[in-house]
Write a protein that holds these residues in place. Structure first.
Motif: not given
Length: 231
Positions: A26-51
């Motif tokens: 379970e702790k291994q899975a938690t650390r893996q989810l933490d790593a995924v969340a860290a990767r998510r925080r480093r995602m780029p972003m794309v600008e949206m039109p004015g919907y």
């Protein structure tokens, strides 16, 4: 009533040893989810039109859906035109969010967007006792642009606002949405789990067809709706 199958009975020392072994995984899975969340925080972003979406009080620009927040989570609720009862999975999932004020401390908001016309969507929201804020993208290409077209499935998108500019930062659908709710987390710690046929369970464990134990939309309305689902 005795269950058809039961876990084996062991002494306390054996039980603790098995729990410790499981806890390590379970702790291994938690650390893996933490790593995924860290990767998510480093995602780029794309600008949206004015919907422009439709809200309870009329047209709303996407930048204003944020309210006074800079971060926005959007759940895209499936919609079937002309149907009284909409997707039970979406209905059940969003019904669990009744107190979202804790997001204020994180400068964030969480809303529902659907392809259904706003009047029908708000009627359904009241019928099933949903407490979230709803918007409609029936007259906007917004849903199709972010992976939630008319006739499509459910999805989650996350956005960041900088002034009047809105950026898309994350998207998921299918079982990726499970991490946002508490229902499956509670069910998964039960001895018999979700009891669905696809799960890896010991022989003799109760199992049912996938989704068959989920509450239907009418059941949810009966539990939470103001009129017991008769509207």
């Amino acid at each position: 009533m005795t269950a058809q199958a039961l876990p084996p009975v062991v002494d306390a020392e054996t039980w603790q040893r098995r729990l410790d072994e499981l806890r390590a995984r379970e702790k291994q899975a938690t650390r893996q989810l933490d790593a995924v969340a860290a990767r998510r925080r480093r995602m780029p972003m794309v600008e949206m039109p004015g919907y422009t979406l439709e809200g309870e009080e009329g047209p709303v620009e996407l930048a204003d859906v944020f309210g006074d927040k800079s971060q926005l989570i959007v759940y895209h609720h499936m919609w079937f035109p002309g149907e009284k009862w909409q997707c039970p999975g979406c209905t059940g999932f969003t019904s669990q969010f009744t107190r979202l004020g804790f997001l204020d401390g994180y400068d964030a908001r969480f809303v529902v967007v659907t392809q259904g016309p706003i009047d029908e969507a708000l009627t359904y929201k009241r019928r099933v006792g949903n407490r979230m804020t709803w918007y409609s993208t029936a007259n906007s290409p917004f849903g199709a642009a972010v992976g939630a077209p008319a006739g499509g499935g459910f999805a989650v998108n996350v956005f960041l606002r900088d002034g009047r500019k809105v950026y898309r930062t994350w998207h998921t659908d299918g079982r990726g949405t499970e991490q946002l709710g508490h229902t499956f987390g509670l069910i998964d710690v039960l001895p018999y789990g979700r009891q669905e046929q696809w799960q890896d369970s010991p022989e003799g464990w109760p199992q049912s067809p996938t989704y068959s134990r989920w509450a239907g939309s009418e059941d949810i309305a009966a539990r939470y709706g103001p009129d017991g689902g008769t509207a």
